[in-house]
Design a protein around this motif. Structure first.
Motif, PDB file in Angstrom:
ATOM      1  N   UNK A 218      22.546  24.201  44.004  1.00  0.00           N
ATOM      2  CA  UNK A 218      22.328  25.368  44.859  1.00  0.00           C
ATOM      3  C   UNK A 218      21.254  26.281  44.264  1.00  0.00           C
ATOM      4  N   UNK A 219      21.286  26.458  42.929  1.00  0.00           N
ATOM      5  CA  UNK A 219      20.311  27.338  42.285  1.00  0.00           C
ATOM      6  C   UNK A 219      18.900  26.779  42.388  1.00  0.00           C
ATOM      7  N   UNK A 220      18.736  25.497  42.098  1.00  0.00           N
ATOM      8  CA  UNK A 220      17.401  24.896  42.164  1.00  0.00           C
ATOM      9  C   UNK A 220      16.882  24.898  43.602  1.00  0.00           C
ATOM     10  N   UNK A 221      17.752  24.610  44.575  1.00  0.00           N
ATOM     11  CA  UNK A 221      17.327  24.638  45.974  1.00  0.00           C
ATOM     12  C   UNK A 221      16.896  26.043  46.386  1.00  0.00           C
ATOM     13  N   UNK A 222      17.621  27.070  45.906  1.00  0.00           N
ATOM     14  CA  UNK A 222      17.242  28.448  46.228  1.00  0.00           C
ATOM     15  C   UNK A 222      15.899  28.797  45.603  1.00  0.00           C
ATOM     16  N   UNK A 223      15.639  28.314  44.396  1.00  0.00           N
ATOM     17  CA  UNK A 223      14.346  28.573  43.760  1.00  0.00           C
ATOM     18  C   UNK A 223      13.216  27.880  44.513  1.00  0.00           C
ATOM     19  N   UNK A 224      13.477  26.668  45.003  1.00  0.00           N
ATOM     20  CA  UNK A 224      12.444  25.946  45.758  1.00  0.00           C
ATOM     21  C   UNK A 224      12.119  26.685  47.050  1.00  0.00           C
ATOM     22  N   UNK A 225      13.158  27.141  47.758  1.00  0.00           N
ATOM     23  CA  UNK A 225      12.936  27.829  49.026  1.00  0.00           C
ATOM     24  C   UNK A 225      12.504  29.275  48.830  1.00  0.00           C
ATOM     25  N   UNK A 226      12.835  29.852  47.685  1.00  0.00           N
ATOM     26  CA  UNK A 226      12.408  31.220  47.410  1.00  0.00           C
ATOM     27  C   UNK A 226      13.189  32.271  48.164  1.00  0.00           C
ATOM     28  N   UNK A 227      14.437  31.981  48.544  1.00  0.00           N
ATOM     29  CA  UNK A 227      15.244  32.972  49.234  1.00  0.00           C
ATOM     30  C   UNK A 227      16.670  32.925  48.704  1.00  0.00           C
ATOM     31  N   UNK A 228      17.227  34.105  48.612  1.00  0.00           N
ATOM     32  CA  UNK A 228      18.530  34.227  47.983  1.00  0.00           C
ATOM     33  C   UNK A 228      19.180  35.501  48.489  1.00  0.00           C
ATOM     34  N   UNK A 229      20.500  35.469  48.649  1.00  0.00           N
ATOM     35  CA  UNK A 229      21.205  36.649  49.126  1.00  0.00           C
ATOM     36  C   UNK A 229      22.688  36.544  48.885  1.00  0.00           C
TER      37      UNK A 229
ATOM     38  N   UNK B 159      13.406  38.605  45.650  1.00  0.00           N
ATOM     39  CA  UNK B 159      13.591  40.029  45.893  1.00  0.00           C
ATOM     40  C   UNK B 159      14.604  40.603  44.911  1.00  0.00           C
ATOM     41  N   UNK B 160      14.286  41.781  44.377  1.00  0.00           N
ATOM     42  CA  UNK B 160      15.196  42.431  43.435  1.00  0.00           C
ATOM     43  C   UNK B 160      16.501  42.791  44.128  1.00  0.00           C
ATOM     44  N   UNK B 161      17.581  42.827  43.367  1.00  0.00           N
ATOM     45  CA  UNK B 161      18.890  43.115  43.930  1.00  0.00           C
ATOM     46  C   UNK B 161      19.158  44.602  44.059  1.00  0.00           C
ATOM     47  N   UNK B 162      20.375  44.942  44.525  1.00  0.00           N
ATOM     48  CA  UNK B 162      20.768  46.326  44.711  1.00  0.00           C
ATOM     49  C   UNK B 162      20.962  47.047  43.386  1.00  0.00           C
TER      50      UNK B 162
ATOM     51  N   UNK C  61      18.781  37.092  39.914  1.00  0.00           N
ATOM     52  CA  UNK C  61      18.099  36.204  38.971  1.00  0.00           C
ATOM     53  C   UNK C  61      19.038  35.783  37.842  1.00  0.00           C
ATOM     54  N   UNK C  62      19.852  36.719  37.386  1.00  0.00           N
ATOM     55  CA  UNK C  62      20.803  36.420  36.327  1.00  0.00           C
ATOM     56  C   UNK C  62      21.816  35.362  36.790  1.00  0.00           C
ATOM     57  N   UNK C  63      22.281  35.482  38.022  1.00  0.00           N
ATOM     58  CA  UNK C  63      23.245  34.516  38.547  1.00  0.00           C
ATOM     59  C   UNK C  63      22.624  33.132  38.644  1.00  0.00           C
ATOM     60  N   UNK C  64      21.380  33.059  39.094  1.00  0.00           N
ATOM     61  CA  UNK C  64      20.689  31.769  39.148  1.00  0.00           C
ATOM     62  C   UNK C  64      20.561  31.155  37.755  1.00  0.00           C
ATOM     63  N   UNK C  65      20.220  31.994  36.771  1.00  0.00           N
ATOM     64  CA  UNK C  65      20.068  31.492  35.408  1.00  0.00           C
ATOM     65  C   UNK C  65      21.393  30.951  34.876  1.00  0.00           C
ATOM     66  N   UNK C  66      22.486  31.654  35.142  1.00  0.00           N
ATOM     67  CA  UNK C  66      23.793  31.172  34.698  1.00  0.00           C
ATOM     68  C   UNK C  66      24.152  29.851  35.374  1.00  0.00           C
ATOM     69  N   UNK C  67      23.828  29.713  36.661  1.00  0.00           N
ATOM     70  CA  UNK C  67      24.116  28.462  37.368  1.00  0.00           C
ATOM     71  C   UNK C  67      23.365  27.298  36.743  1.00  0.00           C
TER      72      UNK C  67
ATOM     73  N   UNK D  10      27.393  43.370  46.150  1.00  0.00           N
ATOM     74  CA  UNK D  10      26.364  44.400  46.041  1.00  0.00           C
ATOM     75  C   UNK D  10      24.948  43.853  46.131  1.00  0.00           C
ATOM     76  N   UNK D  11      24.776  42.563  46.369  1.00  0.00           N
ATOM     77  CA  UNK D  11      23.446  41.964  46.462  1.00  0.00           C
ATOM     78  C   UNK D  11      22.640  42.234  45.191  1.00  0.00           C
ATOM     79  N   UNK D  12      23.315  42.134  44.029  1.00  0.00           N
ATOM     80  CA  UNK D  12      22.683  42.416  42.744  1.00  0.00           C
ATOM     81  C   UNK D  12      22.842  41.217  41.815  1.00  0.00           C
TER      82      UNK D  12
END
Length: 666
Positions: free
Chosen positions: A189-200, A337-340, A273-279, A268-270
């Motif tokens: 999921x993390x790599x796919x989100x990085x490829x598409x460039x969208x996250x929420x 996009x930066x989080x909340x 990037x940290x969550x992606x890195x942990x994944x 909180x939509x925050x």
């Protein structure tokens, strides 16, 4: 013929996995719906072929087909049925079949239950999952064929390591693999989100159940392994910071941090990037653990000591997976996009503190595990990093974590009120004082850290009760007990899951603290009729007798346990001798009580009618596994909360900018 069917099925699974890794990715880049829609049937197809291969290997073990090298090396015709079954994954080649089976199962489940995901995103997730499966299938077929034949067939097998012939070890590897492979879903999921460039936030909502499932499996698997070490190895301990133990503990720490960071991202939509890195890091550490166990660089009762060439193959896979994903993260994370925003003193801030402490803890365990290997490779020096290092560096972080666990749930989202939280935690402070005092009254003097451990555990329990009372509004006047109970019944299962998991952590701390600080141990030489005192109990040695098992012979000791004039239990520890392969094992006799365990091990004779014995009283040690059970139950309660799986929260007064920012949940 059946082994050939299994081998051919693995080849077909590799072909389907390779196609599933290429076609959907290409289709997503070209917006070709036909190619993207191939992802799900290809994932299901590869799972079915791997299932056929697994069944073929299982059949070879069940019928003791000694024309298959893997069966010859790891089975014996006299083995009990349970250990013939567990022998399938009790070795390097068979465990890889189980690994890819679970990996393809998870990919199929994501495909079947993720139909509400955008087609392009789902195609990329499944393609990455298939790419991982392809790599392991290729590794298996090139270096670790589980269906390799022996010509002529052997008359008998060499048997399974007797230490692994145990119910605990029969189920320990599958649970760990469920955890390891569950983290692969978050990675995909993390790599796919990085490829598409969208996250929420909805990305977090979709990935969190998979992380929770992996966390539950890892928790149960690690606990089962520690329980096995406690009663099987005969030294009275349950954890020794063994490198292979650490190899599963590191992903657990990161998965725990990831689980909490997805909460912040969803609410909180925050922390995007940290969550992606942990994944990414969670599954990367799972791959690292796989390398350590199978490379031959570690010596452990848990490890598969195999040809280093296999380790080199896994090392290359490790470098490509970790290096490639981290390179993609470095390249793409900045464009997200930066989080909340939130105040440091808030629920989010407490969860960030949780993440920081868990991540530092994982880094400490990783360094302590790899440093001796690195030093040996560079200079040839032999050093050992043992329990003292981990206890000095790890325990203080856990103290801070327990304090944060008490505060966090009582703080408001976005901006908390420390004065209000402290006021609510007066009960927790009183519970901490009473917990430390109670430990002194029950067991007497002990280490300062022991009383601190009890204080922290009761602090956490008090904070949980405070939170429950707050949600039940027990301070509301006039107090209505039935109304308060009704409010608690309406509390979402996710909250109940949090309470159960945190309560389990408190019970775990009580078990560890009491068993390590107030344990009684006696090493004695006894003749039949001799008695010795262990804590408040009298243990009378009745002698030994020879006994036989299905594939072993044994000497069985006999102890009668008395407390005053009251009969408590009869204990029968054994020393077993296996013939295939030749090996002796120790079987401890354990009698669990609410306040602790009586533990007996019979040793060697002195040649004069006496026998050596190790006798223990372990206060609250069973609470360790009771606490873990509460943690797993908490995960199950959270997983069953439909709010975390279906639908999307309605967010009022949020302006949606052009273009997709988050993945729809339905």
């Amino acid at each position: 013929m059946i082994p050939e069917i299994g081998h051919f099925s693995l080849i077909l699974a590799l072909l389907m996995a390779s196609l599933a890794a290429i076609a959907p990715l290409y289709g997503a880049s070209r917006n070709d719906q036909r190619l993207m829609s191939l992802a799900v049937p290809l994932m299901v197809g590869q799972f079915l072929f791997i299932l056929i291969a697994f069944a073929a290997l299982m059949q070879a073990y069940l019928v003791s087909d000694f024309s298959v090298l893997n069966v010859v090396a790891n089975s014996h015709s006299l083995k009990p049925l349970l250990y013939k079954i567990s022998g399938v994954w009790g070795n390097h080649e068979g465990s890889l079949v189980l690994w890819v089976l679970i990996l393809s199962l998870f990919g199929s489940l994501v495909g079947l239950f993720g139909r509400a995901l955008p087609l392009s995103f789902r195609a990329r997730v499944l393609a990455i999952q298939a790419l991982i499966t392809s790599a392991f299938l290729l590794f298996m077929l090139i270096t670790s064929n589980p269906f390799e034949r022996v010509i002529p067939a052997a008359i008998e097998g060499r048997g399974l390591n007797p230490l692994l012939q145990d119910p605990g070890l029969a189920f320990h590897p599958p649970l760990l693999y469920l955890g390891y492979v569950g983290l692969s879903v978050a990675f995909s999921f993390a790599v796919a989100a990085l490829i598409e460039g969208r996250l929420g936030p909805l990305w977090a909502r979709w990935v969190r159940p998979w992380v929770l499932l992996a966390w539950m499996a890892l928790t149960a698997g690690i606990a089962l392994g520690s329980w096995w070490a406690y009663y099987e190895l005969g030294w009275g301990g349950w954890w020794f910071w063994d490198p292979v133990e650490n190899a599963s503990f590191i992903p657990w720490l990161i998965a725990t941090a990831l689980l909490h960071s997805t909460i912040v991202m969803e609410k909180r939509d925050a922390l995007k990037r940290w969550t992606l890195l942990l994944a990414i890091l969670g599954f990367s550490m799972s791959l690292l653990g796989t390398f350590l166990v199978r490379s031959g660089v570690l010596t452990s009762v848990h490890a598969f000591a195999v040809d280093p060439e296999r380790g080199l193959f896994i090392l290359i896979l490790l470098a490509l997976a970790i290096g490639g994903s981290l390179a993609l993260y470095a390249f793409r994370a900045g464009s997200l996009e930066a989080g909340g925003l939130f105040a440091p003193l808030s629920r989010e801030g407490a969860l960030v503190a949780n993440n920081v402490l868990l991540s530092i803890s994982a880094a400490i365990v990783l360094v302590g595990t790899l440093y001796p290997l690195f030093l040996d490779a560079v200079s040839g020096a032999k050093v050992t990093v043992g329990p003292p290092f981990f206890e000095i560096s790890f325990v203080p972080l856990m103290v801070l974590l327990l304090i944060a666990l008490g505060f966090g749930p009582l703080l408001a989202w976005k901006r908390g009120d420390i004065g209000r939280a402290l006021g609510m935690l007066r009960l927790a402070g009183l519970a901490a004082f009473l917990g430390a005092g109670g430990a002194y009254l029950i067991w007497g003097p002990g280490p300062v850290m022991a009383f601190l451990g009890f204080a922290l555990a009761f602090w956490l329990l008090g904070s949980i009760l405070t939170d429950m009372g707050h949600k039940a509004k027990i301070t509301q006047r006039p107090f209505a007990p039935m109304a308060a109970l009704g409010r608690l019944r309406r509390v979402p299962r996710g909250i109940w899951g949090m309470w159960s998991a945190h309560m389990g952590m408190a019970v775990l701390v009580l078990g560890i603290t009491a068993s390590e600080s107030w344990m009684t141990e006696k090493l004695v030489l006894l003749h039949p009729g001799d008695a010795t005192e262990v804590a408040d109990y009298t243990m009378i040695f009745q002698g030994v007798e020879p006994v036989g098992g299905p594939n072993y012979t044994a000497v069985r000791g006999h102890f009668t346990v008395m407390k005053g004039s009251h009969h408590v239990a009869e204990l029968y520890p054994e020393q077993r001798a296996y013939s295939a392969p030749p090996m002796e094992t120790t079987e401890a006799a354990i009698y669990p009580l609410i306040m602790g365990d009586l533990y007996a091990v019979v040793g060697d004779p002195d040649g004069k009618g006496g026998w050596s014995a190790r006798l223990y009283w372990k206060p609250l040690i069973s609470w360790i596994w009771m606490g873990v059970g509460l943690m797993v139950i908490g995960g199950g309660l959270s997983l069953s909360d439909r709010r975390l799986r279906v639908g999307a929260p309605k967010r009022a007064a949020i302006t949606t900018r052009p273009g997709p920012q988050a993945l729809p949940a339905e």
